[in-house]
Design an enzyme around this catalytic site. Structure first.
Site, PDB file in Angstrom:
ATOM      1  N   ASN A  69      -8.348  13.541 -11.546  1.00 12.97           N
ATOM      2  CA  ASN A  69      -7.698  12.249 -11.781  1.00 12.97           C
ATOM      3  C   ASN A  69      -8.570  11.051 -11.432  1.00 12.97           C
ATOM      4  O   ASN A  69      -9.390  11.159 -10.534  1.00 12.97           O
ATOM      5  CB  ASN A  69      -6.398  12.188 -10.981  1.00 12.97           C
ATOM      6  CG  ASN A  69      -5.288  12.918 -11.705  1.00 12.97           C
ATOM      7  OD1 ASN A  69      -5.172  12.799 -12.915  1.00 12.97           O
ATOM      8  ND2 ASN A  69      -4.500  13.666 -10.959  1.00 12.97           N
ATOM      9  N   ASP A  95       2.241  18.384 -17.349  1.00 11.34           N
ATOM     10  CA  ASP A  95       3.432  17.563 -17.612  1.00 11.34           C
ATOM     11  C   ASP A  95       4.250  18.191 -18.746  1.00 11.34           C
ATOM     12  O   ASP A  95       5.484  18.232 -18.697  1.00 11.34           O
ATOM     13  CB  ASP A  95       2.988  16.141 -17.977  1.00 11.34           C
ATOM     14  CG  ASP A  95       1.964  15.640 -16.979  1.00 11.34           C
ATOM     15  OD1 ASP A  95       2.293  15.584 -15.782  1.00 11.34           O
ATOM     16  OD2 ASP A  95       0.808  15.357 -17.373  1.00 11.34           O
ATOM     17  N   ALA A 131     -14.589  24.856  -5.520  1.00  8.59           N
ATOM     18  CA  ALA A 131     -14.228  25.262  -4.153  1.00  8.59           C
ATOM     19  C   ALA A 131     -12.905  24.638  -3.708  1.00  8.59           C
ATOM     20  O   ALA A 131     -12.439  24.878  -2.598  1.00  8.59           O
ATOM     21  CB  ALA A 131     -15.346  24.863  -3.180  1.00  8.59           C
ATOM     22  N   GLY A 132     -12.310  23.818  -4.574  1.00  7.82           N
ATOM     23  CA  GLY A 132     -11.065  23.127  -4.200  1.00  7.82           C
ATOM     24  C   GLY A 132      -9.843  23.986  -4.476  1.00  7.82           C
ATOM     25  O   GLY A 132      -9.940  25.145  -4.876  1.00  7.82           O
ATOM     26  N   HIS A 165      -1.497  10.766 -17.689  1.00 11.10           N
ATOM     27  CA  HIS A 165      -1.043  11.670 -16.618  1.00 11.10           C
ATOM     28  C   HIS A 165      -0.807  10.809 -15.376  1.00 11.10           C
ATOM     29  O   HIS A 165      -1.627  10.727 -14.468  1.00 11.10           O
ATOM     30  CB  HIS A 165      -2.077  12.756 -16.342  1.00 11.10           C
ATOM     31  CG  HIS A 165      -1.719  13.589 -15.151  1.00 11.10           C
ATOM     32  ND1 HIS A 165      -0.623  14.420 -15.130  1.00 11.10           N
ATOM     33  CD2 HIS A 165      -2.281  13.703 -13.931  1.00 11.10           C
ATOM     34  CE1 HIS A 165      -0.540  14.991 -13.946  1.00 11.10           C
ATOM     35  NE2 HIS A 165      -1.532  14.578 -13.199  1.00 11.10           N
TER      36      HIS A 165
HETATM   37  P1  NAI Z   1      -9.287  19.449  -3.949  1.00  4.27           P
HETATM   38  O1  NAI Z   1      -9.587  18.229  -3.130  1.00  4.27           O
HETATM   39  O2  NAI Z   1      -8.670  20.644  -3.318  1.00  4.27           O
HETATM   40  O3  NAI Z   1     -10.615  19.930  -4.675  1.00  4.27           O
HETATM   41  C1  NAI Z   1     -11.491  19.047  -5.300  1.00  4.27           C
HETATM   42  C2  NAI Z   1     -12.856  19.678  -5.279  1.00  4.27           C
HETATM   43  O4  NAI Z   1     -13.718  18.838  -6.041  1.00  4.27           O
HETATM   44  C3  NAI Z   1     -13.449  19.781  -3.865  1.00  4.27           C
HETATM   45  O5  NAI Z   1     -13.938  21.098  -3.654  1.00  4.27           O
HETATM   46  C4  NAI Z   1     -14.568  18.750  -3.885  1.00  4.27           C
HETATM   47  O6  NAI Z   1     -15.648  19.107  -3.052  1.00  4.27           O
HETATM   48  C5  NAI Z   1     -14.959  18.803  -5.366  1.00  4.27           C
HETATM   49  N1  NAI Z   1     -15.752  17.660  -5.813  1.00  4.27           N
HETATM   50  C6  NAI Z   1     -15.680  16.366  -5.416  1.00  4.27           C
HETATM   51  N2  NAI Z   1     -16.631  15.648  -6.029  1.00  4.27           N
HETATM   52  C7  NAI Z   1     -17.306  16.498  -6.838  1.00  4.27           C
HETATM   53  C8  NAI Z   1     -18.400  16.354  -7.708  1.00  4.27           C
HETATM   54  N3  NAI Z   1     -19.028  15.188  -7.859  1.00  4.27           N
HETATM   55  N4  NAI Z   1     -18.838  17.434  -8.382  1.00  4.27           N
HETATM   56  C9  NAI Z   1     -18.253  18.633  -8.214  1.00  4.27           C
HETATM   57  N5  NAI Z   1     -17.212  18.840  -7.386  1.00  4.27           N
HETATM   58  C10 NAI Z   1     -16.743  17.778  -6.712  1.00  4.27           C
HETATM   59  O7  NAI Z   1      -8.364  18.913  -5.155  1.00  4.27           O
HETATM   60  P2  NAI Z   1      -7.487  19.741  -6.189  1.00  4.27           P
HETATM   61  O8  NAI Z   1      -6.114  19.885  -5.663  1.00  4.27           O
HETATM   62  O9  NAI Z   1      -8.224  20.952  -6.600  1.00  4.27           O
HETATM   63  O10 NAI Z   1      -7.398  18.682  -7.385  1.00  4.27           O
HETATM   64  C11 NAI Z   1      -8.551  18.326  -8.115  1.00  4.27           C
HETATM   65  C12 NAI Z   1      -8.248  17.159  -9.020  1.00  4.27           C
HETATM   66  O11 NAI Z   1      -7.291  17.504 -10.017  1.00  4.27           O
HETATM   67  C13 NAI Z   1      -7.677  15.929  -8.310  1.00  4.27           C
HETATM   68  O12 NAI Z   1      -8.281  14.780  -8.855  1.00  4.27           O
HETATM   69  C14 NAI Z   1      -6.220  15.967  -8.692  1.00  4.27           C
HETATM   70  O13 NAI Z   1      -5.633  14.691  -8.612  1.00  4.27           O
HETATM   71  C15 NAI Z   1      -6.329  16.467 -10.109  1.00  4.27           C
HETATM   72  N6  NAI Z   1      -5.100  17.007 -10.688  1.00  4.27           N
HETATM   73  C16 NAI Z   1      -4.873  16.741 -12.014  1.00  4.27           C
HETATM   74  C17 NAI Z   1      -3.768  17.228 -12.643  1.00  4.27           C
HETATM   75  C18 NAI Z   1      -3.523  16.924 -14.089  1.00  4.27           C
HETATM   76  O14 NAI Z   1      -2.458  17.304 -14.574  1.00  4.27           O
HETATM   77  N7  NAI Z   1      -4.418  16.265 -14.822  1.00  4.27           N
HETATM   78  C19 NAI Z   1      -2.777  18.035 -11.918  1.00  4.27           C
HETATM   79  C20 NAI Z   1      -3.118  18.282 -10.537  1.00  4.27           C
HETATM   80  C21 NAI Z   1      -4.239  17.768  -9.950  1.00  4.27           C
END
Ligand code: NAI
Length: 327
Positions: A131, A159, A13-14, A187
């Site tokens: 992350n 990256d 949902a994120g 990362h």
């Molecule tokens: P967001 O905050 O929009 O979405 C995160 C979603 O994860 C939310 O819907 C939240 O309710 C859900 N969530 C939280 N705890 C959970 C759990 N225990 N089980 C299932 N769902 C859970 O964040 P976004 O922008 O979608 O980013 C998600 C992650 O990806 C962040 O940690 C961000 O730092 C990371 N990221 C990693 C990258 C990479 O290159 N490795 C690049 C960009 C973001």
């Protein structure tokens, strides 16, 4: 018609989830002849938003999308899945120390690792995006002792794609003409974007660039800080490009990288002097669902310093959550 593949996406949902699931359902990840079933996992408070995503998926009438399950139960989401993309993570909140962030996420990835261990396909391919991705992958793998470590990876592909795009721009060439770019390590800002081996139209890219100052002062820091630049410009973190990178990572892993090098974070095996027991971004090629590491690249003094910086950071992260790792 091929048998259906089951794909779990956590944090669906994120922001990233909202870009990612439509790309998967459209066939961009597994091919445009591969029917898919999606298992979308998010926390209880996000279930209403998740239903909205499900409605939109239906409304796209994707020919390959056979089924969507929305749930807050990891075992339901991961039951017999062929692929799992672990995006959901706890974001850093105001006043939160890095150690607190590690601990909050460690808890999520221990639970999800256990659930994968219990119910996923024994040949599941897991990509950790949330992350700190490298250390979260280590935690999930450690909580899943009945799955082979080769089932797990963490994402360096955003990256990698950023580095290729930046080099292509500097060279004035299409991005597709560039090969053998590597992003090593974590990362995080310690990552090392490395074009020493890169080829552009088959010719060594360093010979075309010949600008070590640009490499060290512009290229390496700008690749590492690109995420911050996007936040600064957009007011939100990179989501579409992260989702696209996750699609690229999984597509190459499953369908092959056609001989090209890509960067993936994998459990270290001692190569390049990187200690075992951490996930580290390295160059690989993929074929027939297998990952083959690119070995034997020369590591000069500068590269060695950069790699060591990432090793030190990953060892520190591991030490902060060591009590959660199964020996
Ligand atoms: P967001 O905050 O929009 O979405 C995160 C979603 O994860 C939310 O819907 C939240 O309710 C859900 N969530 C939280 N705890 C959970 C759990 N225990 N089980 C299932 N769902 C859970 O964040 P976004 O922008 O979608 O980013 C998600 C992650 O990806 C962040 O940690 C961000 O730092 C990371 N990221 C990693 C990258 C990479 O290159 N490795 C690049 C960009 C973001």
């Amino acid at each position: 018609m091929k048998p259906i593949k089951h794909i779990a996406v956590t944090g669906a949902a994120g922001q990233i989830g909202y870009s990612l699931v439509f790309r998967i359902a459209n066939g961009d990840m597994l091919g445009h002849d591969q029917p898919v079933s999606l298992r979308l996992l998010d926390v209880p408070a996000a279930q209403a938003a998740l239903r909205g995503v499900e409605m939109e998926l239906q409304d796209c009438a994707f020919p390959l999308l056979r089924d969507v399950v929305c749930t807050d139960d990891a075992e339901q989401a991961f039951a017999q899945v062929d692929y799992a993309i672990l995006v959901g993570a706890q974001p850093r909140q105001k006043g939160m120390e890095r150690r607190d962030l590690l601990a909050a996420n460690a808890d999520i990835f221990v639970r999800q690792g256990r659930a994968l261990n219990a119910v996923a396909s024994r040949t599941v391919k897991v990509l950790v995006v949330g992350n700190p991705a490298n250390t979260n992958a280590l935690i999930a793998m450690s909580a899943a002792p009945n799955l082979d470590p080769s089932c797990f990876s963490a994402m360096m592909r955003l990256d990698h794609n950023r580095a290729r795009a930046m080099l292509a721009k500097r060279l004035g060439e299409p991005v597709d003409s560039l090969e053998q770019v590597v992003v090593w390590g974590n990362h995080s800002p310690t990552m090392y974007a490395d074009y020493r081996f890169a080829l552009v139209r088959g010719e060594p890219a360093p010979l075309r660039i010949q600008d070590e100052q640009w490499n060290r002062e512009i290229f390496i820091p700008q690749v590492a800080q690109r995420g911050s630049a996007v936040i600064e410009a957009r007011g939100k973190s990179s989501a579409a490009s992260a989702a696209s990178a996750a699609v690229d990572h999984m597509r190459d892993w499953v369908c092959g990288s056609q001989g090209r090098w890509v960067s993936m974070s994998l459990p270290s095996n001692g190569d390049y002097g990187i200690p075992e027991g951490i996930f580290f971004g390295v160059p690989v090629r993929c074929e027939d669902g297998r990952i083959e590491r690119v070995n034997g690249l020369s590591i000069d003094t500068f590269a060695s310093e950069r790699l060591q910086g990432a090793v030190n950071e990953l060892l520190e992260e591991r030490d902060a959550i060591r009590h959660l790792l199964q020996s």
